[in-house]
Design an enzyme around this catalytic site. Structure first.
Site, PDB file in Angstrom:
ATOM      1  N   SER A 151     -31.439 -43.993 -64.056  1.00 24.99           N
ATOM      2  CA  SER A 151     -32.636 -44.983 -64.234  1.00 24.99           C
ATOM      3  C   SER A 151     -33.570 -44.157 -65.084  1.00 24.99           C
ATOM      4  CB  SER A 151     -33.264 -44.951 -62.984  1.00 24.99           C
ATOM      5  OG  SER A 151     -34.582 -45.599 -62.966  1.00 24.99           O
ATOM      6  N   TYR A 164     -36.058 -42.233 -54.170  1.00 21.77           N
ATOM      7  CA  TYR A 164     -35.461 -42.764 -55.568  1.00 21.77           C
ATOM      8  C   TYR A 164     -35.560 -42.024 -56.561  1.00 21.77           C
ATOM      9  CZ  TYR A 164     -33.870 -46.468 -58.482  1.00 21.77           C
ATOM     10  OH  TYR A 164     -33.224 -47.232 -59.482  1.00 21.77           O
TER      11      TYR A 164
END
Ligand code: BGC
Length: 265
Positions: A151, A164
């Site tokens: 990401s 995350y």
């Protein structure tokens, strides 16, 4: 050379929705037979299999929790016995369980790390074991390819999402370490770092006013689509990228270009 994956077999984890679904479809369109992995949602995985088959491709749906060692082993065993080998593994499964750090529960910290980071490790480890045992199938220049789904948050800190961001930061060095370790065996490990891609994981942030505000963070002024990531995955799985080893390809419309500095600072 064409961007084709004919005679190759791919596993895509977390392929029942979002980016994984798009990647599974694109790999099949490029000629690979695809194991469409899901954890809890069988119906959308079966729907993707039907879509692939209707387009003339090959796929099957298989349930497995990537954070469970035995499940991951079974995922590989069943895929290999069905298609005769495995050449491409996309470690894509991921989730968010967001909360300010002070109120984040240990359970939510652990679950995100278990799925996003440990799950990718277990998937990559099984892929390496499998590629080594299988050897050269004569379908690609390398004996196997692993793609980790990272990401932009492997580099961009993200308040309210510490589990995350930590998982994706972990993926960055896990991927490069694995790549360094197994490149001499002719196994390629790379990653894709998506920016804001319109999927179920970020529906609230990509629609309406929030979606318009999000464009301030994207120099290219477009929220991405799963196909943007899928196209990169096909390239990184194909021989067109045979000399790309240990790289993270940011597919983010420029989100990592610090757009706040364009007219400030
Ligand atoms: C997250 C999305 C978010 C995007 C950009 C992704 O990794 O899963 O929820 O929109 O990063 O911030």
């Amino acid at each position: 050379m064409e961007c084709r994956l004919d005679r190759q077999v791919a596993i895509v984890t977390g392929a029942s929705s979002g980016i994984g679904q798009g990647v599974g479809k694109a790999l099949a369109e490029a000629g690979a037979a695809v194991a469409v992995n899901y954890n809890s949602r069988r119906d959308p995985a079966e729907a993707l299999v039907r879509e692939i088959e209707q387009g003339g491709g090959r796929a099957f749906a298989i349930g497995a929790d990537v954070s469970d060692e035995a499940d991951v082993t079974r995922l590989f065993r069943e895929t290999a016995s069905r298609y005769g080998g495995i050449d491409i593994v996309v470690a894509n499964s991921g989730m968010q369980k967001d909360a300010p750090s002070a109120s984040m529960s240990l359970a939510d910290w652990k679950r995100v790390i278990d799925v996003n980071l440990t799950g990718q490790f277990l998937t990559a480890r099984e892929a390496i074991r499998h590629f080594e045992a299988q050897g050269d199938r004569g379908v690609s220049r390398s004996i196997g390819k692993i793609l980790c789904m990272s990401s932009v948050h492997e580099v961009i800190p993200w308040a309210g999402h510490v589990n995350y961001a930590a998982s994706k930061g972990g993926i960055a060095l896990m991927m490069r370490t694995l790549a360094q370790e197994v490149a001499p065996k002719r196994i390629r490990v790379n990653a894709i770092a998506p920016g804001a891609i319109r999927t179920a994981i970020n529906r609230a942030a990509t629609e309406g006013d929030a979606g318009r505000k999000l464009l301030d963070l994207i120099p290219y002024k477009r929220i991405g689509a799963a196909e943007d990531i899928a196209n990169a995955a096909v390239f990184l799985a194909s021989d067109l990228s045979d000399y790309i080893v240990g790289a993270t390809l940011f597919v983010d419309g420029g989100m990592t270009l610090y757009p706040g500095f364009a007219d400030n600072g």
